[in-house]
Write a protein that holds these residues in place. Structure first.
Motif, PDB file in Angstrom:
ATOM      1  N   ALA A   1      34.707  37.913  37.774  1.00 61.80           N
ATOM      2  CA  ALA A   1      35.336  38.915  38.624  1.00 61.80           C
ATOM      3  C   ALA A   1      34.228  39.797  39.182  1.00 61.80           C
ATOM      4  O   ALA A   1      33.580  40.548  38.444  1.00 61.80           O
ATOM      5  N   ALA A   2      33.960  39.670  40.467  1.00 63.20           N
ATOM      6  CA  ALA A   2      32.885  40.426  41.098  1.00 63.20           C
ATOM      7  C   ALA A   2      33.346  41.850  41.378  1.00 63.20           C
ATOM      8  O   ALA A   2      34.222  42.075  42.213  1.00 63.20           O
ATOM      9  N   ARG A   3      32.776  42.783  40.659  1.00 58.97           N
ATOM     10  CA  ARG A   3      33.142  44.199  40.832  1.00 58.97           C
ATOM     11  C   ARG A   3      31.901  45.070  40.640  1.00 58.97           C
ATOM     12  O   ARG A   3      30.984  44.717  39.906  1.00 58.97           O
ATOM     13  N   ASP A   4      31.931  46.220  41.278  1.00 56.01           N
ATOM     14  CA  ASP A   4      30.959  47.284  41.033  1.00 56.01           C
ATOM     15  C   ASP A   4      31.738  48.440  40.425  1.00 56.01           C
ATOM     16  O   ASP A   4      32.540  49.096  41.109  1.00 56.01           O
ATOM     17  N   PHE A   5      31.549  48.682  39.134  1.00 55.51           N
ATOM     18  CA  PHE A   5      32.377  49.681  38.450  1.00 55.51           C
ATOM     19  C   PHE A   5      32.154  51.081  39.002  1.00 55.51           C
ATOM     20  O   PHE A   5      32.961  51.985  38.776  1.00 55.51           O
ATOM     21  N   ARG A   6      31.053  51.281  39.735  1.00 58.10           N
ATOM     22  CA  ARG A   6      30.813  52.605  40.313  1.00 58.10           C
ATOM     23  C   ARG A   6      31.838  52.938  41.398  1.00 58.10           C
ATOM     24  O   ARG A   6      32.135  54.108  41.646  1.00 58.10           O
ATOM     25  N   THR A   7      32.338  51.902  42.068  1.00 57.11           N
ATOM     26  CA  THR A   7      33.237  52.126  43.205  1.00 57.11           C
ATOM     27  C   THR A   7      34.595  51.450  43.055  1.00 57.11           C
ATOM     28  O   THR A   7      35.486  51.691  43.871  1.00 57.11           O
ATOM     29  N   GLU A   8      34.748  50.601  42.030  1.00 54.12           N
ATOM     30  CA  GLU A   8      35.992  49.840  41.889  1.00 54.12           C
ATOM     31  C   GLU A   8      36.513  49.922  40.462  1.00 54.12           C
ATOM     32  O   GLU A   8      35.737  50.014  39.509  1.00 54.12           O
ATOM     33  N   ALA A   9      37.831  49.837  40.336  1.00 52.27           N
ATOM     34  CA  ALA A   9      38.444  49.782  39.004  1.00 52.27           C
ATOM     35  C   ALA A   9      38.173  48.420  38.379  1.00 52.27           C
ATOM     36  O   ALA A   9      37.924  47.421  39.077  1.00 52.27           O
ATOM     37  N   LEU A  10      38.201  48.373  37.062  1.00 53.25           N
ATOM     38  CA  LEU A  10      38.040  47.104  36.359  1.00 53.25           C
ATOM     39  C   LEU A  10      39.361  46.328  36.365  1.00 53.25           C
ATOM     40  O   LEU A  10      40.428  46.931  36.433  1.00 53.25           O
TER      41      LEU A  10
ATOM     42  N   ASP B   1      30.760  41.582  36.883  1.00 51.56           N
ATOM     43  CA  ASP B   1      29.419  42.011  37.269  1.00 51.56           C
ATOM     44  C   ASP B   1      29.336  42.071  38.780  1.00 51.56           C
ATOM     45  O   ASP B   1      30.286  41.701  39.488  1.00 51.56           O
ATOM     46  N   LEU B   2      28.211  42.530  39.289  1.00 51.00           N
ATOM     47  CA  LEU B   2      28.020  42.696  40.719  1.00 51.00           C
ATOM     48  C   LEU B   2      28.095  41.354  41.450  1.00 51.00           C
ATOM     49  O   LEU B   2      27.773  40.306  40.873  1.00 51.00           O
ATOM     50  N   PRO B   3      28.487  41.370  42.704  1.00 56.34           N
ATOM     51  CA  PRO B   3      28.590  40.116  43.459  1.00 56.34           C
ATOM     52  C   PRO B   3      27.281  39.340  43.523  1.00 56.34           C
ATOM     53  O   PRO B   3      27.302  38.104  43.595  1.00 56.34           O
ATOM     54  N   ALA B   4      26.135  40.022  43.499  1.00 55.28           N
ATOM     55  CA  ALA B   4      24.848  39.333  43.611  1.00 55.28           C
ATOM     56  C   ALA B   4      24.488  38.535  42.371  1.00 55.28           C
ATOM     57  O   ALA B   4      23.617  37.659  42.424  1.00 55.28           O
ATOM     58  N   VAL B   5      25.136  38.823  41.262  1.00 55.94           N
ATOM     59  CA  VAL B   5      24.840  38.105  40.022  1.00 55.94           C
ATOM     60  C   VAL B   5      25.452  36.704  40.092  1.00 55.94           C
ATOM     61  O   VAL B   5      26.637  36.564  40.381  1.00 55.94           O
ATOM     62  N   PRO B   6      24.657  35.671  39.817  1.00 56.59           N
ATOM     63  CA  PRO B   6      25.204  34.303  39.870  1.00 56.59           C
ATOM     64  C   PRO B   6      26.378  34.137  38.918  1.00 56.59           C
ATOM     65  O   PRO B   6      26.376  34.670  37.804  1.00 56.59           O
ATOM     66  N   ALA B   7      27.386  33.404  39.362  1.00 50.61           N
ATOM     67  CA  ALA B   7      28.549  33.145  38.503  1.00 50.61           C
ATOM     68  C   ALA B   7      28.142  32.291  37.315  1.00 50.61           C
ATOM     69  O   ALA B   7      27.240  31.452  37.429  1.00 50.61           O
ATOM     70  N   PRO B   8      28.777  32.475  36.162  1.00 45.28           N
ATOM     71  CA  PRO B   8      28.432  31.679  34.975  1.00 45.28           C
ATOM     72  C   PRO B   8      28.652  30.187  35.222  1.00 45.28           C
ATOM     73  O   PRO B   8      29.652  29.791  35.824  1.00 45.28           O
ATOM     74  N   ASP B   9      27.706  29.408  34.769  1.00 45.62           N
ATOM     75  CA  ASP B   9      27.831  27.952  34.881  1.00 45.62           C
ATOM     76  C   ASP B   9      28.576  27.431  33.657  1.00 45.62           C
ATOM     77  O   ASP B   9      28.040  26.649  32.858  1.00 45.62           O
TER      78      ASP B   9
END
Length: 368
Positions: free
Chosen positions: A252-261, A237-245
């Motif tokens: 894995a912080a990614r923006d699928f619009r600009t980065e590969a999975l 998910d996006l970097p701004a989304v809190p990491a799972p507790d």
């Protein structure tokens, strides 16, 4: 009689349906049908359904007031009088009694012989469905957006809901962590039923690594690991989304619009993701999913879906208008999603049956 399409002539079936429609619209026929023994039950049922459509807005406002005033919580311990509830909520006793009567008419509350009110089955369920009260409160925005439905459908209004969720579309995600956290919290709370329905229909026992794209704070992955403890779980998910507790989930912080999975998963889930985006964005995401999966890798799509050729209330009314207010995306039918998957290169496309289609629909596929 309705005019035919330009350049066409109504067929026999169309002409019969037009005659039937004209008959049903006749005031005389409606009066007769309401009296005739073989049709009066149907006439009454149709009349009740039509009245519900006319009065539905008031029903939703009663529900909103019940939730905002926390009546299910206040009545969880047992019956109370309207006067007692008014004192606890700062309401006028007369207004509270009218609200309680209205909620009783909607089967949310039950008025007892002694005049006290208790929770009815639907009212009790409000407390048991994760995230439902918060979603109902949040609907105040959607109500405002739909105040002028014709202007809304024509695109002449500026829906407030689109400004409420800028995080969904990447706008301001990096600079607005509060919005991201608010969205993630609401989606996490409401994800439980979606995860439950999905994991009943999809067997992950043969999956080693499950990657959930757009998974927020990991609600779906937690449910998947609880059911299939052997899974290695990766959340993208996006970097701004809190990491799972949850130490069981890798972020894995990614923006699928600009980065590969990331690579390495033999199954990828998209839970309530596609309907947030326009077709071009969905095509890009599916292409990235395809590239990330190995041969034989599985894709699981789970989200509200349109009825396609047989429109339904959940997908084609509620979620369709909600997506319009969000400003992007749309609700798609399983067949439409299947076509998009096929165009992306996927095969073995399946549409498992779900017990509660108003919660979610499911489409699965494999990379050849």
């Amino acid at each position: 009689m309705t005019a035919a399409e330009p350049g066409s002539r109504p067929g026999l079936l169309d002409r019969l349906r037009l005659r039937q429609t004209a008959l049903l619209a006749s005031r005389g026929f409606q009066s007769w049908a309401a009296r005739f023994p073989l049709t009066k039950t149907m006439a009454r049922r149709d009349g009740e359904r039509l009245f519900d459509l006319v009065a539905g807005f008031t029903y939703s406002q009663v529900l909103q007031a019940v939730v905002v005033l926390r009546l299910p919580d206040l009545l969880a311990g047992g019956p109370k009088t309207a006067a007692s509830l008014a004192l606890e909520t700062g309401m006028d006793p007369g207004a509270m009694d009218r609200l309680c009567r209205a909620a009783s008419g909607l089967k949310l509350l039950k008025r007892q012989r002694d005049g006290r009110y208790r929770l009815a089955r639907l009212g009790a369920a409000l407390r048991g469905v994760p995230g439902l009260p918060d979603m109902i409160e949040h609907h105040a925005i959607l109500y405002r957006d739909l105040a002028d439905p014709v202007g809304f459908l024509r695109g002449e209004t500026e829906p407030e809901l689109a400004r409420f969720w800028p995080y969904v579309f990447g706008a301001g995600a990096a600079g607005d962590p509060e919005t991201a956290a608010r969205y993630s919290r609401l989606m996490t709370d409401s994800q439980a039923l979606v995860a439950e329905e999905t994991l009943k229909a999809v067997d992950l026992s043969d999956v080693r690594v499950l990657m959930d794209v757009g998974g927020g704070t990991g609600a779906f992955l937690r449910a998947a690991i609880d059911r299939f403890p052997h899974l290695r779980a990766i959340l993208v998910d996006l970097p701004a989304v809190p990491a799972p507790d949850d130490p069981r989930i890798e972020k894995a912080a990614r923006d699928f619009r600009t980065e590969a999975l990331p690579d390495g998963a033999d199954a990828i889930s998209l839970v309530r993701v596609l309907y947030d985006h326009a077709d071009a964005t969905v095509d890009l995401l599916l292409s990235r999913v395809f590239d990330s999966l190995p041969s034989g890798g599985r894709l699981i799509v789970s989200e509200p879906m349109s009825g396609g050729d047989d429109p339904n209330r959940a997908g084609d009314v509620y979620f369709a208008l909600y997506c319009m207010a969000m400003g992007t995306g749309c609700v798609r039918s399983p067949m439409k999603i299947g076509e998009m998957l096929k165009a992306a290169g996927f095969a073995d496309i399946r549409m498992p049956r779900v017990d509660r289609p108003f919660v979610t629909g499911i489409v699965t596929a494999r990379r050849p």
